[in-house]
Design a protein around this motif. Structure first.
Motif, PDB file in Angstrom:
ATOM      1  N   ARG A  10      -2.186   5.510 -13.855  1.00 46.56           N
ATOM      2  CA  ARG A  10      -3.038   4.329 -13.774  1.00 46.56           C
ATOM      3  C   ARG A  10      -3.004   3.585 -15.105  1.00 46.56           C
ATOM      4  O   ARG A  10      -2.872   2.352 -15.150  1.00 46.56           O
ATOM      5  CB  ARG A  10      -4.474   4.747 -13.436  1.00 46.56           C
ATOM      6  CG  ARG A  10      -5.423   3.569 -13.228  1.00 46.56           C
ATOM      7  CD  ARG A  10      -6.840   4.072 -12.990  1.00 46.56           C
ATOM      8  NE  ARG A  10      -6.930   4.953 -11.843  1.00 46.56           N
ATOM      9  CZ  ARG A  10      -7.365   6.210 -11.894  1.00 46.56           C
ATOM     10  NH1 ARG A  10      -7.723   6.750 -13.054  1.00 46.56           N
ATOM     11  NH2 ARG A  10      -7.442   6.927 -10.796  1.00 46.56           N
ATOM     12  N   GLU A  11      -3.109   4.335 -16.170  1.00 50.44           N
ATOM     13  CA  GLU A  11      -3.084   3.719 -17.504  1.00 50.44           C
ATOM     14  C   GLU A  11      -1.689   3.187 -17.823  1.00 50.44           C
ATOM     15  O   GLU A  11      -1.544   2.115 -18.411  1.00 50.44           O
ATOM     16  CB  GLU A  11      -3.500   4.755 -18.548  1.00 50.44           C
ATOM     17  CG  GLU A  11      -3.538   4.224 -19.961  1.00 50.44           C
ATOM     18  CD  GLU A  11      -4.048   5.259 -20.946  1.00 50.44           C
ATOM     19  OE1 GLU A  11      -3.878   5.032 -22.162  1.00 50.44           O
ATOM     20  OE2 GLU A  11      -4.604   6.279 -20.512  1.00 50.44           O
TER      21      GLU A  11
ATOM     22  N   ASP B  50       0.867  -1.180   0.000  1.00 48.28           N
ATOM     23  CA  ASP B  50       0.000   0.000   0.000  1.00 48.28           C
ATOM     24  C   ASP B  50       0.902   1.229   0.000  1.00 48.28           C
ATOM     25  O   ASP B  50       1.592   1.514   0.979  1.00 48.28           O
ATOM     26  CB  ASP B  50      -0.889  -0.020   1.241  1.00 48.28           C
ATOM     27  CG  ASP B  50      -2.019   1.003   1.161  1.00 48.28           C
ATOM     28  OD1 ASP B  50      -1.745   2.150   0.752  1.00 48.28           O
ATOM     29  OD2 ASP B  50      -3.161   0.656   1.513  1.00 48.28           O
TER      30      ASP B  50
ATOM     31  N   VAL C 170      -1.964  -0.116 -12.338  1.00 46.99           N
ATOM     32  CA  VAL C 170      -2.240  -0.296 -10.917  1.00 46.99           C
ATOM     33  C   VAL C 170      -3.269   0.739 -10.503  1.00 46.99           C
ATOM     34  O   VAL C 170      -3.342   1.822 -11.084  1.00 46.99           O
ATOM     35  CB  VAL C 170      -0.937  -0.142 -10.082  1.00 46.99           C
ATOM     36  CG1 VAL C 170      -0.365   1.262 -10.208  1.00 46.99           C
ATOM     37  CG2 VAL C 170      -1.169  -0.498  -8.621  1.00 46.99           C
ATOM     38  N   GLU C 171      -4.086   0.408  -9.534  1.00 48.57           N
ATOM     39  CA  GLU C 171      -5.115   1.320  -9.077  1.00 48.57           C
ATOM     40  C   GLU C 171      -4.478   2.490  -8.328  1.00 48.57           C
ATOM     41  O   GLU C 171      -3.725   2.306  -7.371  1.00 48.57           O
ATOM     42  CB  GLU C 171      -6.110   0.602  -8.166  1.00 48.57           C
ATOM     43  CG  GLU C 171      -7.256   1.475  -7.684  1.00 48.57           C
ATOM     44  CD  GLU C 171      -8.035   2.086  -8.837  1.00 48.57           C
ATOM     45  OE1 GLU C 171      -8.495   3.238  -8.673  1.00 48.57           O
ATOM     46  OE2 GLU C 171      -8.198   1.427  -9.880  1.00 48.57           O
TER      47      GLU C 171
ATOM     48  N   ARG D 214      -0.005  -2.902  -4.595  1.00 49.00           N
ATOM     49  CA  ARG D 214      -1.399  -3.266  -4.852  1.00 49.00           C
ATOM     50  C   ARG D 214      -2.315  -2.044  -4.939  1.00 49.00           C
ATOM     51  O   ARG D 214      -3.339  -2.077  -5.620  1.00 49.00           O
ATOM     52  CB  ARG D 214      -1.905  -4.178  -3.729  1.00 49.00           C
ATOM     53  CG  ARG D 214      -1.125  -5.468  -3.561  1.00 49.00           C
ATOM     54  CD  ARG D 214      -1.685  -6.306  -2.430  1.00 49.00           C
ATOM     55  NE  ARG D 214      -1.541  -5.650  -1.126  1.00 49.00           N
ATOM     56  CZ  ARG D 214      -0.459  -5.756  -0.349  1.00 49.00           C
ATOM     57  NH1 ARG D 214       0.574  -6.473  -0.760  1.00 49.00           N
ATOM     58  NH2 ARG D 214      -0.405  -5.139   0.822  1.00 49.00           N
ATOM     59  N   ARG D 215      -1.917  -0.995  -4.210  1.00 49.32           N
ATOM     60  CA  ARG D 215      -2.791   0.176  -4.117  1.00 49.32           C
ATOM     61  C   ARG D 215      -1.929   1.420  -3.953  1.00 49.32           C
ATOM     62  O   ARG D 215      -0.908   1.383  -3.260  1.00 49.32           O
ATOM     63  CB  ARG D 215      -3.711   0.029  -2.909  1.00 49.32           C
ATOM     64  CG  ARG D 215      -4.652   1.216  -2.666  1.00 49.32           C
ATOM     65  CD  ARG D 215      -5.309   1.088  -1.302  1.00 49.32           C
ATOM     66  NE  ARG D 215      -6.243   2.176  -1.047  1.00 49.32           N
ATOM     67  CZ  ARG D 215      -6.632   2.541   0.167  1.00 49.32           C
ATOM     68  NH1 ARG D 215      -6.151   1.917   1.223  1.00 49.32           N
ATOM     69  NH2 ARG D 215      -7.493   3.524   0.334  1.00 49.32           N
TER      70      ARG D 215
ATOM     71  N   GLU E 111      -4.609   9.604 -13.237  1.00 46.74           N
ATOM     72  CA  GLU E 111      -5.152   9.126 -14.510  1.00 46.74           C
ATOM     73  C   GLU E 111      -4.047   8.671 -15.449  1.00 46.74           C
ATOM     74  O   GLU E 111      -4.147   7.616 -16.085  1.00 46.74           O
ATOM     75  CB  GLU E 111      -5.985  10.235 -15.160  1.00 46.74           C
ATOM     76  CG  GLU E 111      -7.280  10.536 -14.409  1.00 46.74           C
ATOM     77  CD  GLU E 111      -8.001  11.754 -14.967  1.00 46.74           C
ATOM     78  OE1 GLU E 111      -7.434  12.424 -15.858  1.00 46.74           O
ATOM     79  OE2 GLU E 111      -9.136  12.030 -14.513  1.00 46.74           O
TER      80      GLU E 111
ATOM     81  N   ARG F 122      -2.185   5.766  -3.303  1.00 48.55           N
ATOM     82  CA  ARG F 122      -2.894   7.022  -3.087  1.00 48.55           C
ATOM     83  C   ARG F 122      -1.905   8.155  -3.306  1.00 48.55           C
ATOM     84  O   ARG F 122      -0.776   8.105  -2.823  1.00 48.55           O
ATOM     85  CB  ARG F 122      -3.476   7.093  -1.671  1.00 48.55           C
ATOM     86  CG  ARG F 122      -4.732   6.259  -1.478  1.00 48.55           C
ATOM     87  CD  ARG F 122      -5.059   6.045  -0.024  1.00 48.55           C
ATOM     88  NE  ARG F 122      -4.090   5.137   0.591  1.00 48.55           N
ATOM     89  CZ  ARG F 122      -4.102   4.796   1.882  1.00 48.55           C
ATOM     90  NH1 ARG F 122      -5.002   5.320   2.686  1.00 48.55           N
ATOM     91  NH2 ARG F 122      -3.203   3.962   2.355  1.00 48.55           N
TER      92      ARG F 122
ATOM     93  N   GLU G 205      -5.428   6.298  -6.604  1.00 51.99           N
ATOM     94  CA  GLU G 205      -6.506   7.187  -6.164  1.00 51.99           C
ATOM     95  C   GLU G 205      -5.929   8.542  -5.773  1.00 51.99           C
ATOM     96  O   GLU G 205      -4.994   8.626  -4.975  1.00 51.99           O
ATOM     97  CB  GLU G 205      -7.220   6.568  -4.967  1.00 51.99           C
ATOM     98  CG  GLU G 205      -8.329   7.433  -4.400  1.00 51.99           C
ATOM     99  CD  GLU G 205      -8.898   6.871  -3.110  1.00 51.99           C
ATOM    100  OE1 GLU G 205      -9.838   7.496  -2.583  1.00 51.99           O
ATOM    101  OE2 GLU G 205      -8.395   5.833  -2.629  1.00 51.99           O
TER     102      GLU G 205
END
Length: 333
Positions: A174-175, A130, A179-180, A154-155, A171, A157, A182
């Protein structure tokens, strides 16, 4: 012959994984006494708009001597120009020939993330996945890539002082990274619960508070590199086991450490070790899953030499860059 390597050529010639390998080797050489790393020097411009920095170094394997010369112009943030611009001059150590002139902006971006990756591999928990990014600029992107080379992210921010910058970063990356990611509205929201936190801002006052850090978190602090600026508050430093890339540099330049020292919150023994000593097992790294670790990264000239050497090797193999004859031969009187 001297090879000139442009900014747009460097990323393909210095993949992050190779740079991590090169920086680790340089840190091992420093820990083993096979490198010279004097403090960097800086000349501030008369109007205080920026400075000219010199970062000389000598590296054993691969044997090289050189210097990074950069301008640091904080006013460039938010413009089309990088805040750090210049060149790495790579010389061979036997006879002093100039081997390469390599764009410094691209090398700095990649090697700084690579150094944090080395530290993260040694200090973060094995299951760390994280990630919090404080900042949304060049170093945030570099650290996102670098962290993915040493831990299964995995994540993510990301926070920036301007939320739109954080959202745009999320944005794009992410592309690109798959990976995600936020974008969040506050640094606290990014940092709380994160396993790895990378502070990559141009802040002069703390953006990361120790109260937000979860047990077992690892922090890479890379944005503040002068005694009067810091990204971490005193509690973040005091709660952590603190590692540095170079003790002498940290005690001369790192506001993240120097300000808590002035406040009396910590003493110089709060620096556990240089990260090279952890690599060579002459000092312990993480000792429990609950402790908080911080890597205070100021950036070293040996990183630049190691990276430039790798760029030059790959450029020769791929016939990249531009080879020119600059001279260097003795001129008869």
């Amino acid at each position: 012959m001297t090879r000139i390597v442009r900014q747009d050529e460097v990323p393909a010639l210095l993949p992050m994984e190779e740079c991590v390998e090169a920086v680790e080797a340089a840190l091992r050489a420093l820990a083993g006494g096979d490198a010279l790393q004097p403090l960097r020097r800086a000349m501030r411009l008369p109007d205080s708009s920026g400075l000219l920095g010199l970062m000389p170094a000598h590296l054993g394997p691969p044997r090289a001597v050189g210097v990074k010369v950069v301008t640091v112009m904080p006013g460039n943030h938010g413009t089309e120009l990088d805040a750090h611009q210049g060149a790495v001059l790579l010389f061979e150590a036997e006879r002093g020939r100039l081997l390469a002139v390599v764009d410094a902006s691209s090398i700095t971006a990649i090697r700084t993330g690579a150094a944090s990756a080395v530290a993260t591999r040694e200090l973060a928990r094995e299951d760390a996945g994280d990630l919090a990014l404080l900042g949304s600029g060049v170093q945030a992107a570099s650290h996102l890539e670098a962290m993915g080379t040493v831990r299964p992210i995995r994540r993510v921010r990301v926070w920036s002082r301007t939320f739109e910058n954080a959202r745009s970063f999320a944005e794009r990356q992410r592309e690109r990274r798959g990976v995600e990611i936020e974008a969040v509205a506050s640094a606290r929201e990014a940092a709380e619960g994160a396993d790895v936190v990378c502070t990559t801002t141009s802040a002069t006052e703390p953006v990361l508070e120790g109260a937000w850090l979860a047990a077992g978190a690892h922090v890479n602090a890379v944005g503040a590199c002068v005694p009067t600026a810091r990204e971490l508050d005193t509690e973040a430093v005091a709660r952590s086991r603190l590692f540095v890339d170079r003790r002498e540099s940290a005690l001369a330049e790192a506001g993240d450490l120097l300000i808590p020292l002035e406040e009396g919150a910590v003493d110089e023994d709060h620096v556990v070790a240089e990260i090279g000593d952890v690599l060579t097992e002459s000092a312990p790294g993480r000792e429990s899953d609950e402790e908080i670790t911080v890597f205070e990264s100021l950036g070293l000239g040996i990183y630049d030499l190691a990276a430039a050497h790798r760029v030059l090797r790959n450029a020769k193999e791929r016939n990249a860059g531009t080879a020119i004859e600059l001279g260097g031969r003795r001129v008869e009187p």
